[in-house]
Design a protein around this motif. Structure first.
Motif, PDB file in Angstrom:
ATOM      1  N   VAL A  92     -18.889 -28.701  34.319  1.00 33.48           N
ATOM      2  CA  VAL A  92     -18.228 -29.416  35.409  1.00 33.48           C
ATOM      3  C   VAL A  92     -16.709 -29.392  35.264  1.00 33.48           C
ATOM      4  O   VAL A  92     -15.984 -29.104  36.217  1.00 33.48           O
ATOM      5  CB  VAL A  92     -18.742 -30.877  35.489  1.00 33.48           C
ATOM      6  N   ASP A  93     -16.199 -29.683  34.076  1.00 36.49           N
ATOM      7  CA  ASP A  93     -14.745 -29.714  33.883  1.00 36.49           C
ATOM      8  C   ASP A  93     -14.126 -28.330  34.107  1.00 36.49           C
ATOM      9  O   ASP A  93     -13.053 -28.208  34.713  1.00 36.49           O
ATOM     10  CB  ASP A  93     -14.405 -30.219  32.477  1.00 36.49           C
ATOM     11  N   THR A  94     -14.792 -27.302  33.601  1.00 40.65           N
ATOM     12  CA  THR A  94     -14.295 -25.931  33.791  1.00 40.65           C
ATOM     13  C   THR A  94     -14.310 -25.554  35.261  1.00 40.65           C
ATOM     14  O   THR A  94     -13.353 -24.966  35.786  1.00 40.65           O
ATOM     15  CB  THR A  94     -15.150 -24.930  32.992  1.00 40.65           C
ATOM     16  N   ILE A  95     -15.378 -25.901  35.953  1.00 39.54           N
ATOM     17  CA  ILE A  95     -15.494 -25.599  37.375  1.00 39.54           C
ATOM     18  C   ILE A  95     -14.387 -26.294  38.166  1.00 39.54           C
ATOM     19  O   ILE A  95     -13.765 -25.698  39.050  1.00 39.54           O
ATOM     20  CB  ILE A  95     -16.889 -25.991  37.896  1.00 39.54           C
ATOM     21  N   LYS A  96     -14.111 -27.551  37.817  1.00 40.10           N
ATOM     22  CA  LYS A  96     -13.060 -28.296  38.520  1.00 40.10           C
ATOM     23  C   LYS A  96     -11.677 -27.691  38.273  1.00 40.10           C
ATOM     24  O   LYS A  96     -10.777 -27.805  39.121  1.00 40.10           O
ATOM     25  CB  LYS A  96     -13.078 -29.757  38.084  1.00 40.10           C
ATOM     26  N   ARG A  97     -11.505 -27.037  37.137  1.00 42.52           N
ATOM     27  CA  ARG A  97     -10.217 -26.421  36.827  1.00 42.52           C
ATOM     28  C   ARG A  97     -10.089 -25.023  37.400  1.00 42.52           C
ATOM     29  O   ARG A  97      -9.038 -24.639  37.929  1.00 42.52           O
ATOM     30  CB  ARG A  97     -10.040 -26.373  35.302  1.00 42.52           C
ATOM     31  N   VAL A  98     -11.179 -24.235  37.341  1.00 43.53           N
ATOM     32  CA  VAL A  98     -11.120 -22.808  37.690  1.00 43.53           C
ATOM     33  C   VAL A  98     -11.364 -22.548  39.171  1.00 43.53           C
ATOM     34  O   VAL A  98     -10.702 -21.701  39.780  1.00 43.53           O
ATOM     35  CB  VAL A  98     -12.136 -22.026  36.826  1.00 43.53           C
ATOM     36  N   LYS A 134     -25.151 -33.361  36.533  1.00 44.67           N
ATOM     37  CA  LYS A 134     -24.094 -32.345  36.539  1.00 44.67           C
ATOM     38  C   LYS A 134     -24.160 -31.495  37.803  1.00 44.67           C
ATOM     39  O   LYS A 134     -23.127 -31.146  38.390  1.00 44.67           O
ATOM     40  CB  LYS A 134     -24.212 -31.473  35.292  1.00 44.67           C
ATOM     41  N   VAL A 135     -25.362 -31.151  38.235  1.00 47.58           N
ATOM     42  CA  VAL A 135     -25.536 -30.380  39.465  1.00 47.58           C
ATOM     43  C   VAL A 135     -24.998 -31.155  40.668  1.00 47.58           C
ATOM     44  O   VAL A 135     -24.258 -30.612  41.499  1.00 47.58           O
ATOM     45  CB  VAL A 135     -27.027 -30.027  39.672  1.00 47.58           C
ATOM     46  N   VAL A 136     -25.374 -32.431  40.761  1.00 49.39           N
ATOM     47  CA  VAL A 136     -24.921 -33.257  41.886  1.00 49.39           C
ATOM     48  C   VAL A 136     -23.400 -33.360  41.894  1.00 49.39           C
ATOM     49  O   VAL A 136     -22.752 -33.248  42.951  1.00 49.39           O
ATOM     50  CB  VAL A 136     -25.565 -34.655  41.826  1.00 49.39           C
ATOM     51  N   GLU A 137     -22.794 -33.545  40.714  1.00 50.86           N
ATOM     52  CA  GLU A 137     -21.340 -33.655  40.645  1.00 50.86           C
ATOM     53  C   GLU A 137     -20.659 -32.354  41.052  1.00 50.86           C
ATOM     54  O   GLU A 137     -19.642 -32.363  41.750  1.00 50.86           O
ATOM     55  CB  GLU A 137     -20.905 -34.052  39.231  1.00 50.86           C
ATOM     56  N   THR A 138     -21.225 -31.225  40.626  1.00 45.84           N
ATOM     57  CA  THR A 138     -20.640 -29.926  40.984  1.00 45.84           C
ATOM     58  C   THR A 138     -20.723 -29.677  42.480  1.00 45.84           C
ATOM     59  O   THR A 138     -19.745 -29.243  43.107  1.00 45.84           O
ATOM     60  CB  THR A 138     -21.350 -28.796  40.212  1.00 45.84           C
TER      61      THR A 138
END
Length: 335
Positions: A92-98, A134-138
């Protein structure tokens, strides 16, 4: 040379950029692969400009530190292609950054988040703690924060989670995501397990038909085509032949992380390696590629996946429209 001149360049591809994976799915062995070679980002500049759909997959693509550059190079090489990233959504953190950086390069990027059930079922299949949260947050981040138009909840059916099919579809609506699905296929080069759907056919049909009916009642014509595709999955799950011929190795190819090109993710025959040719066209028109096409031509492998079905559906619009008309009209009449 006369024969190769008749061969058209491909329009659809899945590019697995890594086999590294932070999931432990019960129906997949990719996560057990260690130290599999990975092409540098520049190698993706060799992809053919003929492509209209490119699915950047894995493993987990967000484990690539150079994913932004890969997407940039795919966009450069394939200016007319729709680009989709398939992810398990756990980083999640990587996805939010990238992902915001990727969206700057490709504003129309699509994201497919893999789901194998709702709540504990997803965690049981993925064997990852807090997998569902994690899926829901993404998905929420992609939809609400980045305003990505095409966010998909991608369900893979197996013998453990078949009872969650219609529930997963309901959740796609709650989350504002499009719904896609597949059934677990066996593959020596990709999934790596001998997957057989061992489920009572009656229960399986009930779950499938719930989703098919909902899609046919939709006002969106794309949902009607999805209903046709999912009905094809039901036929394959029943042990019947897929509804349309595959054009694997003709319209579609699968690219593994080290650069080997296959007709599909199921057909274990190499057409060539993208790193060992001057251009993709040279690979596609090679004798090795033609021998691979000849080996898989027809219905030898009975798979029905979005990546290969998409071009088959485009080639058979009347047949698809006829099925939609015959199955949708009675629902519209009685609803």
């Amino acid at each position: 040379m006369k024969k190769t001149e008749k061969i058209k360049m491909p329009i659809d591809a899945v590019a697995a950029v890594t086999y590294r994976c932070n999931s432990r799915c019960i129906m997949c062995n990719i996560w057990q692969i260690k130290d599999f070679p990975e092409m540098p980002a520049d190698a993706y500049l060799k992809l053919p400009s003929s492509l209209r759909d490119v699915n950047i997959s894995g493993g987990e693509p967000f484990l690539r530190h150079d994913l932004v550059q890969i997407v940039k190079n795919v966009r450069t090489a394939c200016p007319k292609a729709k680009i989709n990233i398939s992810t398990n959504g756990f980083l999640v953190d990587t996805i939010k950054r990238v992902l915001p950086e990727i969206k700057k390069i490709e504003p129309n990027i699509a994201v497919s988040v893999s789901v194998d059930g709702v709540g504990p079922m997803h965690e049981k299949v993925r064997r990852v703690p807090n997998a569902w949260a994690k899926v829901v947050e993404t998905i929420w981040f992609c939809r609400a924060m980045l305003k990505i138009k095409h966010v998909k909840l991608a369900f893979t059916l197996n013998s453990e989670n078949f009872s969650h099919l219609s529930l997963a579809h309901e959740w796609s609506k709650r989350l504002g995501a499009e719904f896609t699905m597949a059934i677990a296929h066996s593959s020596d080069i990709y999934f790596g397990k001998k997957n057989v759907i061992d489920v009572d056919p009656g229960f399986l049909e009930i779950e499938f038909k719930k989703v098919i009916k909902r899609l046919l009642l939709s006002l969106n014509p794309k949902d009607w085509v999805r209903a046709y595709f999912i009905n094809g999955l039901l036929q394959v799950a029943r042990g019947k032949r897929r509804p349309l011929e595959s054009f694997a190795g003709t319209d579609f190819f699968y690219l593994d992380p080290r650069g080997d090109v296959y007709p599909s993710v199921v057909d274990n025959i190499v057409m060539g390696n993208i790193n060992e040719t001057n251009s993709f066209r040279e690979l596609w028109l090679s004798r090795q590629a033609e021998e691979a096409r000849r080996a898989v031509r027809g219905f030898e492998n009975n798979y029905w996946m979005v990546c290969t079905a998409r071009s088959a559906i485009k080639r058979n619009p009347l047949k698809v429209a006829n099925w939609i008309f015959q199955n949708k009209l009675p629902l519209d009449w009685w609803k």
